[in-house]
Scaffold this motif. Structure first.
Motif, short mmCIF file in Angstrom:
data_model
loop_
_atom_site.label_atom_id
_atom_site.label_comp_id
_atom_site.label_asym_id
_atom_site.label_seq_id
_atom_site.Cartn_x
_atom_site.Cartn_y
_atom_site.Cartn_z
N GLU A 74 0.83 -1.21 0.00
CA GLU A 74 0.00 0.00 0.00
C GLU A 74 0.86 1.25 0.00
O GLU A 74 0.52 2.25 -0.62
N ILE A 87 2.42 1.76 -3.49
CA ILE A 87 1.43 2.29 -4.43
C ILE A 87 1.16 3.77 -4.14
O ILE A 87 1.09 4.60 -5.06
N ASN A 117 1.94 6.87 -6.65
CA ASN A 117 0.85 7.73 -7.09
C ASN A 117 1.12 9.20 -6.79
O ASN A 117 0.81 10.09 -7.59
N TYR A 136 -5.11 15.22 -0.72
CA TYR A 136 -4.95 13.80 -0.40
C TYR A 136 -3.52 13.50 0.07
O TYR A 136 -3.32 12.67 0.96
N ARG A 168 -2.62 11.95 3.86
CA ARG A 168 -1.91 10.69 4.06
C ARG A 168 -0.61 10.88 4.84
O ARG A 168 -0.32 10.11 5.76
N ARG A 178 -11.29 1.83 5.34
CA ARG A 178 -10.28 2.26 4.38
C ARG A 178 -8.96 1.53 4.64
O ARG A 178 -8.52 1.44 5.77
N ILE A 179 -8.35 1.04 3.56
CA ILE A 179 -7.00 0.45 3.68
C ILE A 179 -5.99 1.54 3.35
O ILE A 179 -5.03 1.75 4.06
N SER A 180 -6.21 2.23 2.22
CA SER A 180 -5.27 3.27 1.81
C SER A 180 -5.99 4.27 0.92
O SER A 180 -6.86 3.90 0.13
N GLN A 181 -5.59 5.53 1.06
CA GLN A 181 -6.20 6.59 0.25
C GLN A 181 -5.71 6.53 -1.21
O GLN A 181 -6.19 7.26 -2.06
N GLY A 229 -4.61 3.95 -4.64
CA GLY A 229 -4.85 2.60 -5.16
C GLY A 229 -4.14 2.36 -6.47
O GLY A 229 -3.13 3.00 -6.78
N GLN A 231 -8.07 2.27 -1.83
CA GLN A 231 -8.33 0.86 -1.49
C GLN A 231 -9.16 0.78 -0.20
O GLN A 231 -8.78 1.35 0.82
#
Lengths: 232, 155
Positions: free
Chosen positions: A23, A26, A30, A123, A127, B127-130, B132, B139
């Motif tokens: 995760e 990714i 991104n 976003y 995060r 939520r797993i992750s913002q 994907g 995700q």
């Protein structure tokens, strides 16, 4: 703006395939992609305004370290995941405030890029803030690494608010909002804000980059420099 | 030279058959990225807005739009990229939202998370992750059927 997003986008790209969890891998890829996309918009506009027939790629690949105008913070090496995430958190916190201010810029093209980027960076900051809190308020090891990352990167924070003639907005005016988000996050993360105000300067003006930028550019630029007409 | 300007309704219909390269169940029109189509003499001008500024699908989408229109006999096509106003998931059509869910991708909601699991329709999701598999997705996981799923995130 474009040089900082380019340098950080390139730095983050190096994590692709190496992050501690799928995760995270990714997410970093991104975010790198968003930053490189924003770079194309900023450097594309810069080249257009300059009027010397230089496009975003020319500006990215055919300038040397002393021509770059990025913040020193973003050229700092990735080191461990903690340093990468702390660097990201500090940058995102500034970046979001800078973009919010630039959405009101009188130049329609600058405002348009900021309006596009602010959605993506919202976003990013969400995060990196969550990650700094999770790792700071995590295990003894993760806490120690995050505090050490903050102490290491702190001298590169001041430059983000240092005013100079080329700024698109009043950077010093962004500090209160930055400080508020920083204080709330560090408190939740049980981390201690360093007390020193010392700030390394010279990245944004191009006067004195750290030694790390040249090494990064050598890797990033080697293909278009060695094979100037290469297409892929 | 005689030129025929195909009615714009036909053009929109053709474009609604051009799939998004990453999520082929929805079209570029469903996605809301085709902002305008206009004739300028014998040239068709199509205005497209990117979803995310770094989305690698953007270049493929441009190629596919152009190829689809040429296949219909339109000789002169120009594509214009427009970034303002920025693309928002509000522009996703209702048909597009339904197709996304049927495909297994939870459609975006202003509340900031999926309403339910696209597979079993349970509403207990986490939520797993913002981030994907593509820039536009996050995700999530269903706490009922335990399956992970993609959520088309709101921007």
């Amino acid at each position: 703006m474009g040089d900082s997003t380019l340098v950080l986008g390139q730095r983050l790209s190096a994590w692709c395939g190496h992050a501690p969890a799928l995760e995270e891998d990714i997410a970093l890829a991104n975010i790198a992609l968003d930053l490189i996309g924003q770079t194309q918009l900023w450097l594309g506009l810069a080249g257009q305004r300059e009027g010397k027939d230089r496009d975003a790629d020319t500006l990215a690949f055919h300038r040397d370290a002393w021509d770059f105008r990025n913040l020193l913070l973003v050229e700092q090496p990735n080191r461990d995941f903690g340093v990468t995430m702390m660097r990201q958190f500090l940058f995102d916190t500034w970046h979001l405030e800078a973009l919010r201010a630039l959405t009101h810029h009188t130049d329609a093209d600058i405002s348009a890029i900021a309006q596009k980027a602010v959605k993506e960076v919202t976003y990013h900051r969400e995060r990196s803030t969550d990650t700094v809190i999770a790792l700071g308020d995590g295990t003894e090891e993760s806490h120690a690494r995050m505090q050490s990352a903050l102490d290491r990167l702190w001298p590169y924070v001041g430059e983000m608010f240092e005013a100079d003639a080329d700024d698109l907005t009043d950077m010093a005016a962004l500090r209160p909002a930055f400080d508020a988000h920083l204080a709330a996050t560090l408190s939740a993360a049980t981390l201690t804000q360093p007390s020193s105000d010392f700030a390394h300067l010279g990245g944004k003006t191009g006067v004195r980059h750290t030694e790390h930028l040249g090494h990064m550019l050598a890797t990033m630029q080697v293909l278009p420099r060695s094979y100037p007409d290469a297409k892929w | 030279m005689v030129t025929t300007q195909v009615p714009l309704d036909d053009i929109w219909r053709w474009l609604s058959d051009v799939p998004d390269p990453e999520i082929p169940v929805i079209s570029v029109v469903d996605l809301g990225i085709v902002r305008d189509v206009q004739w300028d003499g014998d040239t068709l001008r199509v205005t497209v807005t990117p979803t995310y500024s770094g989305c690698p699908a953007t270049a493929v989408i441009d190629m596919e739009i152009e190829a689809a229109l040429r296949a219909k006999g339109i000789e002169h096509v120009t594509l214009k990229r427009q970034i303002a106003p920025p693309w928002t998931t509000d522009w996703l059509s209702d048909a597009g939202r339904a197709k996304l869910e049927a495909y297994g991708i939870a459609p975006p909601r202003p509340a900031g998370g999926p309403a339910r699991c696209p597979r079993c329709h349970a509403t207990t999701v986490e939520r797993i992750s913002q981030f994907g598999s593509t820039p536009c997705k996050a995700q999530w996981r269903c706490k009922d059927c335990l399956e992970p799923f993609d959520y088309f995130k709101c921007i």
